[in-house]
Design a protein around this motif. Structure first.
Motif, PDB file in Angstrom:
ATOM      1  N   ALA A   1       0.828  -1.207   0.000  1.00  0.00           N
ATOM      2  CA  ALA A   1       0.000   0.000   0.000  1.00  0.00           C
ATOM      3  C   ALA A   1       0.865   1.260   0.000  1.00  0.00           C
ATOM      4  O   ALA A   1       0.571   2.245  -0.688  1.00  0.00           O
ATOM      5  N   ILE A   2       1.960   1.212   0.780  1.00  0.00           N
ATOM      6  CA  ILE A   2       2.879   2.347   0.809  1.00  0.00           C
ATOM      7  C   ILE A   2       3.518   2.547  -0.562  1.00  0.00           C
ATOM      8  O   ILE A   2       3.651   3.672  -1.053  1.00  0.00           O
ATOM      9  N   GLY A   3       3.902   1.437  -1.182  1.00  0.00           N
ATOM     10  CA  GLY A   3       4.504   1.526  -2.511  1.00  0.00           C
ATOM     11  C   GLY A   3       3.544   2.114  -3.539  1.00  0.00           C
ATOM     12  O   GLY A   3       3.933   2.965  -4.348  1.00  0.00           O
ATOM     13  N   SER A   4       2.277   1.677  -3.494  1.00  0.00           N
ATOM     14  CA  SER A   4       1.273   2.199  -4.436  1.00  0.00           C
ATOM     15  C   SER A   4       1.035   3.689  -4.209  1.00  0.00           C
ATOM     16  O   SER A   4       0.904   4.465  -5.160  1.00  0.00           O
ATOM     17  N   ALA A   5       0.993   4.084  -2.932  1.00  0.00           N
ATOM     18  CA  ALA A   5       0.775   5.496  -2.624  1.00  0.00           C
ATOM     19  C   ALA A   5       1.936   6.358  -3.100  1.00  0.00           C
ATOM     20  O   ALA A   5       1.738   7.463  -3.617  1.00  0.00           O
ATOM     21  N   SER A   6       3.150   5.837  -2.956  1.00  0.00           N
ATOM     22  CA  SER A   6       4.327   6.609  -3.353  1.00  0.00           C
ATOM     23  C   SER A   6       4.397   6.809  -4.860  1.00  0.00           C
ATOM     24  O   SER A   6       4.909   7.824  -5.339  1.00  0.00           O
ATOM     25  N   VAL A  13       4.603  10.801  -4.088  1.00  0.00           N
ATOM     26  CA  VAL A  13       5.662  10.433  -3.148  1.00  0.00           C
ATOM     27  C   VAL A  13       5.620  11.266  -1.876  1.00  0.00           C
ATOM     28  O   VAL A  13       5.997  10.814  -0.788  1.00  0.00           O
ATOM     29  N   GLU A  14       5.103  12.511  -1.987  1.00  0.00           N
ATOM     30  CA  GLU A  14       5.047  13.375  -0.808  1.00  0.00           C
ATOM     31  C   GLU A  14       4.002  12.900   0.198  1.00  0.00           C
ATOM     32  O   GLU A  14       4.070  13.248   1.382  1.00  0.00           O
ATOM     33  N   SER A  15       3.056  12.092  -0.278  1.00  0.00           N
ATOM     34  CA  SER A  15       1.979  11.648   0.612  1.00  0.00           C
ATOM     35  C   SER A  15       2.470  10.715   1.709  1.00  0.00           C
ATOM     36  O   SER A  15       1.805  10.541   2.720  1.00  0.00           O
ATOM     37  N   ILE A  16       3.633  10.096   1.496  1.00  0.00           N
ATOM     38  CA  ILE A  16       4.147   9.163   2.507  1.00  0.00           C
ATOM     39  C   ILE A  16       5.367   9.715   3.235  1.00  0.00           C
ATOM     40  O   ILE A  16       5.979   9.024   4.040  1.00  0.00           O
ATOM     41  N   ALA A  17       5.697  10.980   2.958  1.00  0.00           N
ATOM     42  CA  ALA A  17       6.913  11.565   3.526  1.00  0.00           C
ATOM     43  C   ALA A  17       6.900  11.546   5.047  1.00  0.00           C
ATOM     44  O   ALA A  17       7.932  11.340   5.689  1.00  0.00           O
ATOM     45  N   ASN A  18       5.752  11.749   5.634  1.00  0.00           N
ATOM     46  CA  ASN A  18       5.658  11.807   7.095  1.00  0.00           C
ATOM     47  C   ASN A  18       4.942  10.593   7.679  1.00  0.00           C
ATOM     48  O   ASN A  18       4.513  10.625   8.841  1.00  0.00           O
ATOM     49  N   ALA A  19       4.811   9.537   6.878  1.00  0.00           N
ATOM     50  CA  ALA A  19       4.122   8.336   7.371  1.00  0.00           C
ATOM     51  C   ALA A  19       4.970   7.617   8.413  1.00  0.00           C
ATOM     52  O   ALA A  19       6.199   7.581   8.326  1.00  0.00           O
ATOM     53  N   ARG A  20       4.301   7.036   9.396  1.00  0.00           N
ATOM     54  CA  ARG A  20       4.993   6.275  10.432  1.00  0.00           C
ATOM     55  C   ARG A  20       4.349   4.892  10.516  1.00  0.00           C
ATOM     56  O   ARG A  20       3.123   4.777  10.574  1.00  0.00           O
ATOM     57  N   VAL A  21       5.163   3.881  10.506  1.00  0.00           N
ATOM     58  CA  VAL A  21       4.676   2.502  10.551  1.00  0.00           C
ATOM     59  C   VAL A  21       5.343   1.784  11.715  1.00  0.00           C
ATOM     60  O   VAL A  21       6.577   1.713  11.772  1.00  0.00           O
ATOM     61  N   PRO A  22       4.567   1.253  12.648  1.00  0.00           N
ATOM     62  CA  PRO A  22       5.175   0.494  13.753  1.00  0.00           C
ATOM     63  C   PRO A  22       5.684  -0.855  13.251  1.00  0.00           C
ATOM     64  O   PRO A  22       5.012  -1.539  12.486  1.00  0.00           O
ATOM     65  N   ILE A  23       6.880  -1.212  13.633  1.00  0.00           N
ATOM     66  CA  ILE A  23       7.447  -2.493  13.206  1.00  0.00           C
ATOM     67  C   ILE A  23       8.092  -3.188  14.407  1.00  0.00           C
ATOM     68  O   ILE A  23       8.416  -2.552  15.420  1.00  0.00           O
ATOM     69  N   ARG A  24       8.245  -4.480  14.279  1.00  0.00           N
ATOM     70  CA  ARG A  24       8.971  -5.260  15.283  1.00  0.00           C
ATOM     71  C   ARG A  24      10.100  -5.980  14.565  1.00  0.00           C
ATOM     72  O   ARG A  24       9.862  -6.678  13.572  1.00  0.00           O
ATOM     73  N   ILE A  25      11.294  -5.845  15.033  1.00  0.00           N
ATOM     74  CA  ILE A  25      12.455  -6.471  14.415  1.00  0.00           C
ATOM     75  C   ILE A  25      12.933  -7.608  15.315  1.00  0.00           C
ATOM     76  O   ILE A  25      13.172  -7.412  16.505  1.00  0.00           O
ATOM     77  N   ILE A  26      13.053  -8.793  14.739  1.00  0.00           N
ATOM     78  CA  ILE A  26      13.532  -9.959  15.476  1.00  0.00           C
ATOM     79  C   ILE A  26      14.845 -10.412  14.855  1.00  0.00           C
ATOM     80  O   ILE A  26      14.885 -10.773  13.681  1.00  0.00           O
ATOM     81  N   SER A  27      15.886 -10.380  15.639  1.00  0.00           N
ATOM     82  CA  SER A  27      17.195 -10.813  15.141  1.00  0.00           C
ATOM     83  C   SER A  27      17.282 -12.339  15.180  1.00  0.00           C
ATOM     84  O   SER A  27      16.900 -12.968  16.169  1.00  0.00           O
ATOM     85  N   LEU A  28      17.783 -12.918  14.094  1.00  0.00           N
ATOM     86  CA  LEU A  28      17.956 -14.367  14.021  1.00  0.00           C
ATOM     87  C   LEU A  28      19.367 -14.792  14.396  1.00  0.00           C
ATOM     88  O   LEU A  28      19.706 -15.972  14.295  1.00  0.00           O
ATOM     89  N   GLU A  29      20.169 -13.835  14.836  1.00  0.00           N
ATOM     90  CA  GLU A  29      21.536 -14.156  15.222  1.00  0.00           C
ATOM     91  C   GLU A  29      21.547 -15.111  16.414  1.00  0.00           C
ATOM     92  O   GLU A  29      20.868 -14.887  17.413  1.00  0.00           O
ATOM     93  N   GLN A  30      22.274 -16.212  16.266  1.00  0.00           N
ATOM     94  CA  GLN A  30      22.419 -17.239  17.305  1.00  0.00           C
ATOM     95  C   GLN A  30      21.101 -17.942  17.642  1.00  0.00           C
ATOM     96  O   GLN A  30      20.960 -18.541  18.708  1.00  0.00           O
ATOM     97  N   CYS A  31      20.140 -17.882  16.714  1.00  0.00           N
ATOM     98  CA  CYS A  31      18.870 -18.589  16.917  1.00  0.00           C
ATOM     99  C   CYS A  31      18.997 -20.031  16.415  1.00  0.00           C
ATOM    100  O   CYS A  31      19.817 -20.307  15.534  1.00  0.00           O
ATOM    101  N   PRO A  32      18.202 -20.952  16.936  1.00  0.00           N
ATOM    102  CA  PRO A  32      18.263 -22.335  16.465  1.00  0.00           C
ATOM    103  C   PRO A  32      17.785 -22.459  15.029  1.00  0.00           C
ATOM    104  O   PRO A  32      17.040 -21.604  14.531  1.00  0.00           O
ATOM    105  N   GLU A  33      18.206 -23.513  14.343  1.00  0.00           N
ATOM    106  CA  GLU A  33      17.827 -23.740  12.963  1.00  0.00           C
ATOM    107  C   GLU A  33      16.313 -23.887  12.848  1.00  0.00           C
ATOM    108  O   GLU A  33      15.678 -24.563  13.661  1.00  0.00           O
TER     109      GLU A  33
END
Length: 267
Positions: A22-27, A31-51
């Motif tokens: 949706a962000i890509g389509s809006a841009s 492109v200015e319509s998403i300049a101030n958009a904020r999207v909450p995200i959660r980042i999970i690192s896979l470093e040293q995680c089990p297979e």
């Protein structure tokens, strides 16, 4: 809870593809319509995680959309390797859901690739599974049967050659289906994966060397396999319903053994 700048590598979107789209389509529209958009995200690192932890995250975080088995294939780096190698040969390989092949003359998808690989295996088991329920072959990308089909030794160009052979087999079977009736026609319909398996075994030596197979020979090989298989099933299972027979591993192994015995006697 501190504010900071995070540097991430090999980032994968697990749940949020629609938002990103949706962000890509809006841009594209403004492109200015998403300049101030904020999207909450959660980042999970896979470093040293089990297979396999990445796959568990995907399963656990998709509560809105039903995930098909083939969607997990997109997590396998071998698929991207195959795609990139084939791009160098100007061949399109599509393995992600929603993507489509532009032209079959120089492209193929995951389904064709899986069926071709299953039928090239020396054991008939995976060819039968491809006929019965192909999704089972994608059920767990961390182990067999998936790993038997797609792994670091899987040759991208050999895969493309296998798909071309499979298409030739289908063309020959379509001709049989259009010119035969009854049980003879049903064999060409329901026995397509088994017959492809038998043809691939004939071509196995050249396919293993990644040498381009002689596609002109495929039709004659298929016709021979068809006649031999027809004789075998008429002898072993004259009253069997073919739609069920070719999904039955035990019966398919018996038919294949019968073909081998007949060939041994001829030799």
């Amino acid at each position: 809870r501190d504010t900071d700048i995070f540097e991430c590598f090999d980032l994968r979107i697990v749940n949020g593809a629609q938002t990103v789209g949706a962000i890509g389509s809006a841009s594209e529209k403004n492109v200015e319509s998403i300049a101030n958009a904020r999207v909450p995200i959660r980042i999970i690192s896979l470093e040293q995680c089990p297979e396999g932890f990445d796959r568990e995250i995907t399963r656990s975080n998709n509560t809105q959309n039903r995930i098909e088995r083939r969607d997990f294939v997109a997590l396998d780096p071998e698929q991207e390797r195959i795609r990139n190698e084939l791009l160098l040969e100007k061949i399109q390989y599509v393995y992600k859901s929603g993507d489509s092949v532009t032209s079959i003359s120089n492209g193929f998808d995951l389904v064709e690739a899986t069926v071709a690989r299953a039928c090239t295996e020396e054991d008939v088991t995976l060819a039968v599974q491809a006929k019965r329920e192909i999704g089972k072959l994608w059920e767990d990308i961390g182990k067999s049967p998936y790993k038997s089909l797609f792994n670091p030794t899987t040759s991208s160009i050999e895969l493309w050659y296998s798909v071309q052979v499979l298409r030739k087999i289908e063309q020959a079977l379509e001709e049989i289906r259009s010119t035969h009736e009854g049980r003879e026609q049903l064999l060409a319909v329901h026995g397509n994966r088994f017959l492809a398996h038998i043809v691939f075994q004939t071509l196995r030596a050249s396919m293993d060397k990644a040498a381009k197979p002689d596609l002109d020979e495929v039709g004659s090989n298929l016709n021979g396999a068809y006649e031999q298989t027809l004789n075998a099933i008429n002898l072993l299972y004259p009253d069997a319903y073919l739609a069920n027979l070719f999904k039955n591993l035990v019966k398919c192994k018996q038919v294949k053994d019968s073909l081998k015995n007949s060939q041994t006697k001829k030799d």
